[in-house]
Write an enzyme that holds these catalytic residues in place. Structure first.
Site, short mmCIF file in Angstrom:
data_model
loop_
_atom_site.label_atom_id
_atom_site.label_comp_id
_atom_site.label_asym_id
_atom_site.label_seq_id
_atom_site.Cartn_x
_atom_site.Cartn_y
_atom_site.Cartn_z
N LYS A 125 0.77 -1.30 0.04
CA LYS A 125 0.17 0.09 0.13
C LYS A 125 1.07 1.31 0.02
CE LYS A 125 -4.28 1.21 0.26
NZ LYS A 125 -5.81 0.60 -0.48
N ASP A 165 -6.80 4.68 -4.79
CA ASP A 165 -7.52 4.40 -3.44
C ASP A 165 -8.13 5.85 -3.35
OD1 ASP A 165 -7.55 2.46 -1.07
OD2 ASP A 165 -7.52 4.56 -0.26
P1 NDP Z 1 -12.84 7.82 -3.36
O1 NDP Z 1 -11.87 9.14 -3.23
O2 NDP Z 1 -13.24 7.76 -4.57
O3 NDP Z 1 -14.26 8.32 -2.49
C1 NDP Z 1 -14.14 8.44 -1.06
C2 NDP Z 1 -15.34 8.88 -0.52
O4 NDP Z 1 -15.40 9.01 0.81
C3 NDP Z 1 -15.74 10.40 -0.55
O5 NDP Z 1 -17.16 10.43 -1.01
C4 NDP Z 1 -15.01 11.24 0.41
O6 NDP Z 1 -15.80 12.41 0.57
C5 NDP Z 1 -15.38 10.21 1.42
N1 NDP Z 1 -14.66 10.51 2.47
C6 NDP Z 1 -13.31 10.29 2.61
N2 NDP Z 1 -12.68 10.44 3.57
C7 NDP Z 1 -13.95 10.62 4.61
C8 NDP Z 1 -13.96 11.02 5.70
N3 NDP Z 1 -12.88 11.44 6.87
N4 NDP Z 1 -14.97 11.36 6.20
C9 NDP Z 1 -15.92 11.34 5.51
N5 NDP Z 1 -16.17 10.72 4.38
C10 NDP Z 1 -15.07 10.52 3.91
O7 NDP Z 1 -12.38 6.66 -2.56
P2 NDP Z 1 -12.83 5.05 -3.24
O8 NDP Z 1 -14.26 5.14 -3.22
O9 NDP Z 1 -11.94 4.67 -4.14
O10 NDP Z 1 -12.66 4.55 -1.64
C11 NDP Z 1 -13.61 4.57 -0.66
C12 NDP Z 1 -12.87 3.47 0.45
O11 NDP Z 1 -12.84 2.14 -0.40
C13 NDP Z 1 -11.54 3.61 1.03
O12 NDP Z 1 -11.37 2.95 2.40
C14 NDP Z 1 -10.68 2.70 0.18
O13 NDP Z 1 -9.65 2.27 0.80
C15 NDP Z 1 -11.65 1.56 -0.05
N6 NDP Z 1 -11.31 0.72 -1.10
C16 NDP Z 1 -11.36 1.27 -2.60
C17 NDP Z 1 -10.86 0.58 -3.59
C18 NDP Z 1 -11.24 1.00 -4.93
O14 NDP Z 1 -10.99 0.25 -5.72
N7 NDP Z 1 -11.20 2.13 -5.36
C19 NDP Z 1 -10.75 -1.05 -3.45
C20 NDP Z 1 -10.80 -1.52 -1.99
C21 NDP Z 1 -11.32 -0.69 -1.07
P3 NDP Z 1 -15.23 13.53 -0.23
O15 NDP Z 1 -15.74 13.54 -1.73
O16 NDP Z 1 -15.71 14.79 0.64
O17 NDP Z 1 -13.70 13.55 -0.41
#
Ligand code: NDP
Length: 444
Positions: A125, A165
């Site tokens: 990671k 991510d």
């Molecule tokens: P994105 O950046 O596309 O989206 C993240 C989302 O979560 C956004 O809506 C963001 O809001 C919100 N967010 C981030 N931090 C916070 C916080 N501290 N409090 C509240 N909301 C928050 O990321 P992903 O969708 O890719 O990833 C989301 C999760 O899934 C993570 O934990 C990641 O590790 C996990 N994951 C992702 C994978 C992937 O293929 N993308 C694979 C496996 C796991 P805002 O728009 O305001 O920033």
């Protein structure tokens, strides 16, 4: 003190100030107790001590210049945690909260998640404390180029294959890949999540969200149930959340709430995903906009309130520790029956215990969100073979992988005397293969 407790104790002493890493290690190692009891040779080989120590940690400076000419410096990280079963594989996260503890917790989880997919990929990671919010395309590009100017010497298609991510989507992967290719003069599958015009795979964008819904669908199916008519709450509105919503809706569920880091929307008629996509994917704006555009929808400032929305199924898809004990109790009180983690470690240890005691079917992240990395591995296979599979082909493989993961963790939980405990089941099913590979390779 038993073996697991001793290793955890040592880990906390050797790695102070890493609370997320401690949390993940505690959850994982406690689940592995029945395995190490069955295999005393693991303790002799210091297998757990080696398992929780990354093979390599790379820390580096990322200097870059903003549009106004000001110079900024961020921290860059790559933790190459475990390569026993294949090259390191795991995403890059760009978010101001990123630190070594978070990258290590994600890397440790990734080892078992990647093993669970059944594909030959090790765990890693990385990321940076860079905040992409509000930055221009030019600034993002210069940051990514600077990041890759150091990272390129540590990665490679057979060594370490990063992906996206939080904060790293298609745009960032494009800039990172461009810089890698420029420095190394090779067009290879060194990053996944690439665009379709330069080596990407169909379904990779949708994979984590779709996979999350496929595994939940299987958990429903074996209980004679389905998504049809279910009320669903999804946290986040990023990549995972959007495609989980899309697939759940296509299976007949009603998704009523989503959020971003400022607040949540509630739409009792069912979220209009086209509006969410326009706001979050096209305009990169705030979810608050949704309530201004869709009649009858509400916006509430702050995220936590989302867990007070009654639902049958909760899919936390934003970030770590979104659901604490109180939020979990509220969800249970309001009738939640299934919780499947799209994000990494979105439920804290107390929250997990609340769900399990209440008989909620709880599908932990390392199984439930493995669809993303599984499809990344399918992207790697296509790159190596110079192939390009159709959407239907990749989607069918993804679905089969998720269904297999469900049954493997279910079986492992049963075999080791904790039937229905998928946290333990996923840890055990993932660990068995990694442990066998580490034992076979000697003390390395
Ligand atoms: P994105 O950046 O596309 O989206 C993240 C989302 O979560 C956004 O809506 C963001 O809001 C919100 N967010 C981030 N931090 C916070 C916080 N501290 N409090 C509240 N909301 C928050 O990321 P992903 O969708 O890719 O990833 C989301 C999760 O899934 C993570 O934990 C990641 O590790 C996990 N994951 C992702 C994978 C992937 O293929 N993308 C694979 C496996 C796991 P805002 O728009 O305001 O920033």
């Amino acid at each position: 003190m038993d073996y697991v407790e001793r290793v955890l104790d040592q880990l906390k002493r050797k790695n102070p100030n890493e609370p997320e890493f401690h949390q993940a290690a505690t959850e994982i190692l406690n689940g592995l107790r029945p395995v190490v009891e069955k295999h005393p040779e693991y303790e002799k080989a210091a297998l757990l001590e080696r398992f929780v120590e990354p093979e390599r940690v790379v820390l580096f400076r990322v200097p870059w210049v903003d549009d106004a000419g000001a110079v900024h410096v961020n921290k860059g990280y790559r933790v190459q945690f475990n390569s026993a079963i294949g090259p390191y594989k795991g995403g890059l996260r760009f978010h101001p909260s990123v630190n070594l503890s978070i990258i290590k917790f994600l890397g440790l989880e990734q080892i078992l998640k990647n093993s669970l997919t059944g594909l030959p990929i090790g765990g890693g990671k990385g990321g940076s404390d860079f905040d992409p919010k509000g930055r221009s395309d030019g600034e993002i590009m210069r940051f990514c180029q600077s990041f890759m100017t150091e990272l390129y010497r540590h990665i490679g298609q057979d060594t370490d294959v990063p992906a996206g991510d939080i904060g790293v989507g298609g745009r960032e992967i494009g800039f990172l890949f461009g810089q890698y290719k420029r420095i190394r003069n090779e067009h290879v599958g060194v990053l996944t999540g690439r665009g379709l015009t330069y080596g990407g795979s169909l379904v990779r964008t949708e994979a984590t969200g779709y996979g999350l819904v496929y595994i939940t669908e299987e958990a429903l199916k074996v209980r004679g149930d389905s998504f049809k008519g279910k009320t669903v709450v999804i946290s986040g509105s990023g990549n995972v959340a959007i495609y989980a919503c899309e697939k759940a809706q296509s299976l007949g569920a009603k998704v009523v709430a989503m959020y971003d880091s400022n607040g949540y929307i509630y739409d009792k008629a069912g979220i209009r995903l086209d509006v969410v996509k326009q706001i979050k994917e096209v305009e990169r704006a705030r979810i608050k906009e949704y309530a201004a555009r869709v009649k009858g929808a509400e916006y509430h400032e702050g995220c936590k309130g989302i867990w007070s929305v009654p639902c049958d199924i909760a899919l936390p898809c934003a970030t770590q520790n979104e659901i604490d004990g109180d939020s979990a109790r509220l969800l249970v009180k309001n009738g939640v029956k299934y919780v499947a983690e799209g994000a990494n470690m979105p439920t804290d240890l107390e929250g997990i215990s609340v769900f399990q005691k209440a008989g909620v079917v709880f599908l932990p992240a390392k199984a439930a969100n493995a669809g993303g990395v599984a499809t990344s591995a399918l992207e790697m296979a296509q790159s190596s073979g110079r192939l390009f599979w159709s959407f239907e082909e990749v989607d069918a493989k993804l679905k089969k992988i998720m269904v297999d993961i469900y049954h493997n963790m279910d079986k492992a939980a049963e075999e080791y005397g904790c039937a229905g405990d998928y946290v333990a089941g996923a840890n055990i099913a993932g660990f068995i293969k990694v442990a066998a590979a580490m034992m076979a390779q000697g003390v390395v």
